[in-house]
Design a protein around this motif. Sequence first.
Motif, PDB file in Angstrom:
ATOM      1  N   THR A  16      -5.329  -4.705  55.820  1.00 34.90           N
ATOM      2  CA  THR A  16      -4.350  -4.058  55.017  1.00 34.90           C
ATOM      3  C   THR A  16      -3.225  -4.947  56.175  1.00 34.90           C
ATOM      4  OG1 THR A  16      -3.879  -2.187  54.819  1.00 34.90           O
ATOM      5  CG2 THR A  16      -4.930  -2.236  56.394  1.00 34.90           C
ATOM      6  N   ALA A  17      -2.772  -4.753  57.307  1.00 34.01           N
ATOM      7  CA  ALA A  17      -1.318  -5.082  58.600  1.00 34.01           C
ATOM      8  C   ALA A  17      -0.560  -5.972  57.616  1.00 34.01           C
ATOM      9  CB  ALA A  17      -1.692  -4.427  59.178  1.00 34.01           C
ATOM     10  N   GLY A  18      -1.699  -7.660  57.036  1.00 33.98           N
ATOM     11  CA  GLY A  18      -0.985  -8.324  56.935  1.00 33.98           C
ATOM     12  C   GLY A  18      -0.854  -8.565  55.023  1.00 33.98           C
ATOM     13  N   VAL A  19      -1.587  -7.171  54.327  1.00 35.20           N
ATOM     14  CA  VAL A  19      -0.841  -7.854  52.512  1.00 35.20           C
ATOM     15  C   VAL A  19       0.493  -7.009  52.296  1.00 35.20           C
ATOM     16  CG1 VAL A  19      -3.088  -7.968  52.001  1.00 35.20           C
ATOM     17  CG2 VAL A  19      -2.094  -5.741  52.031  1.00 35.20           C
ATOM     18  N   ARG A  20       1.643  -6.580  53.366  1.00 36.51           N
ATOM     19  CA  ARG A  20       2.293  -5.918  52.530  1.00 36.51           C
ATOM     20  C   ARG A  20       3.572  -7.148  51.433  1.00 36.51           C
ATOM     21  NH1 ARG A  20      -0.622  -2.985  51.142  1.00 36.51           N
ATOM     22  NH2 ARG A  20      -1.456  -0.840  52.385  1.00 36.51           N
ATOM     23  N   GLU A  21       3.942  -7.601  52.723  1.00 38.91           N
ATOM     24  CA  GLU A  21       4.537  -8.874  52.865  1.00 38.91           C
ATOM     25  C   GLU A  21       4.551 -10.100  51.382  1.00 38.91           C
ATOM     26  OE1 GLU A  21       2.967 -11.030  56.009  1.00 38.91           O
ATOM     27  OE2 GLU A  21       3.001  -8.624  56.072  1.00 38.91           O
ATOM     28  N   MET A  22       3.496  -9.808  51.425  1.00 39.12           N
ATOM     29  CA  MET A  22       3.146 -10.560  49.778  1.00 39.12           C
ATOM     30  C   MET A  22       2.145 -10.359  48.755  1.00 39.12           C
ATOM     31  SD  MET A  22      -0.279 -12.870  51.154  1.00 39.12           S
ATOM     32  CE  MET A  22      -1.543 -11.618  52.539  1.00 39.12           C
ATOM     33  N   GLN A  23       2.832  -8.889  48.666  1.00 40.96           N
ATOM     34  CA  GLN A  23       2.277  -8.055  47.549  1.00 40.96           C
ATOM     35  C   GLN A  23       2.614  -8.227  46.096  1.00 40.96           C
ATOM     36  OE1 GLN A  23       0.737  -3.437  49.158  1.00 40.96           O
ATOM     37  NE2 GLN A  23       2.221  -3.433  47.279  1.00 40.96           N
ATOM     38  N   ASP A  24       3.981  -9.181  46.321  1.00 40.41           N
ATOM     39  CA  ASP A  24       4.488  -9.302  45.175  1.00 40.41           C
ATOM     40  C   ASP A  24       3.872 -10.708  44.247  1.00 40.41           C
ATOM     41  OD1 ASP A  24       6.606  -7.024  45.279  1.00 40.41           O
ATOM     42  OD2 ASP A  24       8.526  -8.094  45.745  1.00 40.41           O
ATOM     43  N   GLU A  25       3.818 -11.476  45.717  1.00 41.31           N
ATOM     44  CA  GLU A  25       3.199 -12.761  45.549  1.00 41.31           C
ATOM     45  C   GLU A  25       1.629 -12.858  44.843  1.00 41.31           C
ATOM     46  OE1 GLU A  25       2.860 -14.687  48.642  1.00 41.31           O
ATOM     47  OE2 GLU A  25       2.741 -16.827  47.744  1.00 41.31           O
ATOM     48  N   LEU A  26       1.041 -11.534  45.286  1.00 40.89           N
ATOM     49  CA  LEU A  26      -0.081 -11.365  44.673  1.00 40.89           C
ATOM     50  C   LEU A  26       0.033 -10.674  43.261  1.00 40.89           C
ATOM     51  CD1 LEU A  26      -1.965  -9.709  47.781  1.00 40.89           C
ATOM     52  CD2 LEU A  26      -2.010 -11.571  47.386  1.00 40.89           C
ATOM     53  N   PHE A  27       0.811  -9.891  43.565  1.00 41.18           N
ATOM     54  CA  PHE A  27       0.132  -8.825  42.028  1.00 41.18           C
ATOM     55  C   PHE A  27       1.466 -10.153  41.123  1.00 41.18           C
ATOM     56  CE2 PHE A  27       1.923  -4.889  43.749  1.00 41.18           C
ATOM     57  CZ  PHE A  27       0.558  -5.093  44.217  1.00 41.18           C
ATOM     58  N   ALA A  28       2.366 -10.954  41.092  1.00 38.91           N
ATOM     59  CA  ALA A  28       2.423 -12.257  39.850  1.00 38.91           C
ATOM     60  C   ALA A  28       1.934 -12.998  39.734  1.00 38.91           C
ATOM     61  CB  ALA A  28       3.593 -13.067  40.755  1.00 38.91           C
ATOM     62  N   LEU A  29       0.763 -13.137  40.702  1.00 36.03           N
ATOM     63  CA  LEU A  29      -0.733 -14.407  39.878  1.00 36.03           C
ATOM     64  C   LEU A  29      -1.890 -13.542  39.253  1.00 36.03           C
ATOM     65  CD1 LEU A  29      -1.722 -16.660  39.976  1.00 36.03           C
ATOM     66  CD2 LEU A  29      -3.124 -16.046  42.442  1.00 36.03           C
ATOM     67  N   TYR A  30      -1.858 -12.283  39.732  1.00 35.69           N
ATOM     68  CA  TYR A  30      -2.420 -11.777  38.832  1.00 35.69           C
ATOM     69  C   TYR A  30      -2.105 -11.522  37.635  1.00 35.69           C
ATOM     70  CZ  TYR A  30      -4.417  -7.016  36.338  1.00 35.69           C
ATOM     71  OH  TYR A  30      -5.115  -6.531  35.426  1.00 35.69           O
ATOM     72  N   ALA A  31      -0.694 -11.013  37.290  1.00 36.46           N
ATOM     73  CA  ALA A  31       0.093 -11.179  35.891  1.00 36.46           C
ATOM     74  C   ALA A  31      -0.155 -12.151  35.051  1.00 36.46           C
ATOM     75  CB  ALA A  31       1.388 -10.644  36.199  1.00 36.46           C
ATOM     76  N   GLU A  32       0.020 -13.430  36.175  1.00 38.67           N
ATOM     77  CA  GLU A  32      -0.637 -14.338  34.738  1.00 38.67           C
ATOM     78  C   GLU A  32      -1.993 -15.057  34.682  1.00 38.67           C
ATOM     79  OE1 GLU A  32       1.053 -18.480  37.568  1.00 38.67           O
ATOM     80  OE2 GLU A  32      -0.271 -19.388  36.528  1.00 38.67           O
ATOM     81  N   VAL A  33      -2.860 -14.676  35.616  1.00 35.79           N
ATOM     82  CA  VAL A  33      -4.129 -15.188  35.265  1.00 35.79           C
ATOM     83  C   VAL A  33      -4.716 -13.870  34.691  1.00 35.79           C
ATOM     84  CG1 VAL A  33      -6.938 -13.840  35.988  1.00 35.79           C
ATOM     85  CG2 VAL A  33      -4.915 -15.957  37.710  1.00 35.79           C
TER      86      VAL A  33
END
Length: 191
Positions: A16-33
């Motif tokens: 859980t500690a490692g995800v905050r800084e890449m959250q926008d990247e995760l959401f962007a891939l979700y939006a694409e998929v």
Amino acid sequence: MTPSAPTHLVTRAYDTAGVREMQDELFALYAEVYADQLSDPFYSVERFADRFAGHSNRSTFRLVTGRIGTELIGYAYGGPLSANTQWWRGLREEIPPDVLTEDGSRTFALNEIMVKASWRRRGIARSLHDMLLDGRPERRATLLVDPANTPARTAYLSWGWQILGPLQPFPDAPVYDALVVDLPLSHVVAG
Ligand SMILES: CC(C)(COP(=O)(O)OP(=O)(O)OC[C@H]1O[C@@H](n2cnc3c(N)ncnc32)[C@H](O)[C@@H]1OP(=O)(O)O)[C@@H](O)C(=O)NCCC(=O)NCCS
């Protein structure tokens, strides 16, 4: 047979500690998929972000990412069901209660898995799936899949998952199939 993932795929596990800084990247891939489904409120990025927050705020959250170079190609995440989980609440069929009893360490829930369209059918989802589930202490895993999602459904069934029954997690969600698989995965070679 699923091919081996590209040798230049770099997988990495986070808590859980490692995800905050890449959250926008995760959401962007979700939006694409999920671009074709974003107009359905259940699949909107906002609702996904809410669900992601609910999952990733738990200390037991685990995420595996796959990158080629610096580009995020796919990811999978989940966590163990708690003893008082609502996971099985939306089951639409009678299932023996002992199958649904959770104690906090019985079942790992795979909440999401996705791969960028241009990188599919190369074994990347399987690599992410195996890395997320390999070495888990739980005795089984579960996930929900839309019965109309042929690629995902076919993949899971070929990886040893079995259908437990139809389940609708929220009133505005699709009626999914709940799947389960015993852990450790039989096709993952230990070590
Ligand atoms: C489902 C998904 C993650 C699979 O990713 P992937 O990297 O292509 O999967 P892999 O290459 O590891 O496995 C491929 C297997 O999936 C199945 N599969 C994939 N596409 C398929 C299709 N169009 N028709 C039938 N089976 C298919 C097959 O079993 C295939 O094995 P094969 O290539 O040996 O025939 C990807 O299609 C995806 O991101 N879909 C959108 C998001 C999604 O639906 N996530 C799952 C939510 S439950």
